[in-house]
Enzyme design. Structure first.
Site, short mmCIF file in Angstrom:
data_model
loop_
_atom_site.label_atom_id
_atom_site.label_comp_id
_atom_site.label_asym_id
_atom_site.label_seq_id
_atom_site.Cartn_x
_atom_site.Cartn_y
_atom_site.Cartn_z
N HIS A 115 -3.72 -3.50 9.04
CA HIS A 115 -3.70 -2.58 10.18
C HIS A 115 -4.59 -3.08 11.32
O HIS A 115 -5.53 -2.39 11.74
CB HIS A 115 -4.10 -1.16 9.76
N GLU A 168 -3.52 3.35 3.08
CA GLU A 168 -4.37 2.23 3.52
C GLU A 168 -5.79 2.44 3.04
O GLU A 168 -6.28 3.57 3.13
CB GLU A 168 -4.33 2.12 5.05
#
Ligand code: NAD
Length: 328
Positions: free
Chosen positions: A283, A264
Site C-alpha cells: 500500500h 493489511e
C-alpha cells in the site's frame, strides 16, 4: 490548548511544515506512544482522550470511536475516506478533510510500475535469476494494448495520459466521468461490462463505496478477456481475493499487480502469496516523498484553518453540509 494527534508513522520524525502550521495556529501536537499502530479501534479510542483533531492515516473511525471521542476534525493525509464512517462523523459534527491533488501522480506511477513489472514477468524472473535459472521466454508487448480504467477521477486521469504516452489505448468506465477530458484525450467511455470485454488490462481507480465493494468477483473476473492483466491501486475491499487468486491460478488472468488488500498487512496465509504471476506492494501507491510532504502539509493546513475559523477550500472538506454554523 487543544491537542492534535498525528497518527501516520512516517510523519513522526520528519520536521514537516504540517507540524509548524498546526502549532502556529495555537494547537498542541501529540503522537501515539512508542509509534503504536492505531488500526485497532480500542487502541485508537484510548489515544483520542483529550484530542480535538487527528491528522489521520487509515485508522478506523467507526461510529463507536466517533461517539466516545470529542473530535472536531479528522484530516486525512490522503484522498480515500472509507475508513471514516461519514454518517457518524457528520452526526457528531466532526469535519472530515482529504488532500485532493497531492498524490495522483504517485499512485499512477505505482500502477504503471506494477503493470510494467507483471507484463515483463518480473515476479518470477527476478526469483529465477537469483536462483541461477537463466530462462528467456518472450512475453506480449505492452504497447498497443487496451487498458480499461475503472474510475476516471484524479488518479484515473493521471493514469490515462501516462498510459497514452507509452502507446496504450485507453477506455474508461465512470458514471461521473469528465466528458470534456475524455473527448480531449480520445478516451472512449464505456459501460463496465464493455470495459471487461475489451480491456487487455483492467486497472481500478474508484473509491470503496457500497456500490464498488467486491465489484471484482468470480462473475466480473469471468467477463474479463482470457490473458487479461489486473491492477489494483485503489482499495483491497473492491476485490474478492479468493476469486482473484482462482482466476490467476487457472491463468484465466495472465497476472495481477496489487498495491492494496482486503486485510493489511496482507496475511501470510493469503492464497495470493503462493502465485508467481502476482506482483505485490505494501500500500505505497500514494506515498512517494513528494506526495507524503504535500499530503501532510495540506492536512495540517486544513486543521489550522478550521481552528482559526476558516473553511478549507478546493474540495478538501468531505462533509460540506456541516459548513453552516460549524464551530471548533
Ligand atoms: N494505493 C494508494 O495508496 C491510494 C492512494 C490514493 C488513493 N487511493 C484510492 O484511489 C481512489 C480514487 O482516488 P482519486 O483521487 O482518483 O478519487 P476521485 O474522487 O478523484 O475519483 C474517483 C472516481 O471514481 C468514480 N467512481 C465512483 N464509483 C464508481 C463506479 N462504481 N464505477 C466507476 N467509477 C466510479 C467517481 O465518479 C470518480 O470520478 C481513492 O478513493 C482511494 O481509495 C489509493
Amino acid at each position: 490548548m487543544p491537542r492534535v494527534l498525528i497518527t501516520p508513522h512516517l510523519l513522526y520524525e520528519l520536521d514537516l511544515p504540517c507540524r509548524r502550521a498546526i502549532e502556529e495556529a495555537g494547537l498542541e501536537v501529540v503522537y501515539p506512544p512508542n509509534a503504536m499502530s492505531l488500526m485497532d479501534p480500542t487502541d485508537l479510542l484510548k489515544n483520542l482522550d483529550g484530542v480535538a483533531a487527528v491528522l489521520a492515516g487509515m485508522e478506523p473511525f467507526n461510529p463507536e470511536v466517533l461517539a466516545k471521542s470529542n473530535l472536531r476534525v479528522i484530516a486525512r493525509a490522503g484522498v480515500g475516506y472509507d475508513a471514516v464512517d461519514m454518517a457518524a462523523a457528520s452526526k457528531q459534527g466532526v469535519v472530515v478533510t482529504i488532500t485532493p491533488g497531492t498524490n495522483e501522480i504517485s499512485v499512477a506511477e505505482q500502477a504503471l510500475s506494477l503493470l510494467f513489472g507483471v507484463m515483463r514477468g518480473q515476479p518470477g524472473r527476478d526469483q529465477e535469476v537469483r536462483s541461477g535459472v537463466w530462462k528467456r521466454v518472450p512475453l506480449p508487448r505492452l504497447s498497443g494494448k487496451t487498458i480499461g480504467l475503472v474510475g476516471l477521477g484524479r488518479i484515473g486521469r493521471a493514469m490515462a495520459t501516462r498510459c497514452q504516452g507509452i502507446g496504450l489505448k485507453v477506455i474508461a468506465s465512470d458514471p461521473l466521468a469528465d466528458a470534456a477530458f475524455a473527448a480531449k484525450h480520445d478516451i472512449r467511455l464505456v459501460t463496465l461490462d464493455e470495459l471487461y470485454a475489451e480491456a487487455d488490462i483492467v486497472s481500478l481507480h474508484t473509491p470503496a463505496t457500497p456500490e464498488t465493494v467486491r465489484m471484482i468477483n468470480a462473475k466480473s473476473l469471468a467477463k474479463m478477456k482470457p490473458g487479461a492483466v489486473f491492477i489494483n491501486t485503489a482499495r483491497g475491499s473492491l476485490v474478492d481475493e479468493t476469486a482473484l487468486a482462482d482466476a490467476l491460478r487457472s491463468r484465466h488472468l495472465m497476472a495481477a499487480g496489487l498495491d492494496v488488500f482486503d486485510v493489511e498487512p496482507l496475511p501470510l496465509d493469503s492464497p495470493l502469496l503462493a502465485l508467481d504471476n502476482v506482483l505485490l506492494a505494501p500500500h505505497m501507491g500514494g506515498l512517494d516523498e513528494e506526495s507524503l510532504e504535500a499530503m501532510a502539509t495540506m492536512a495540517g493546513r486544513s486543521i489550522a484553518e478550521l481552528y482559526r475559523g476558516e473553511w478549507p477550500g478546493n474540495g478538501r472538506v468531505v462533509n460540506e453540509e456541516l459548513r453552516a454554523g460549524w464551530k471548533w
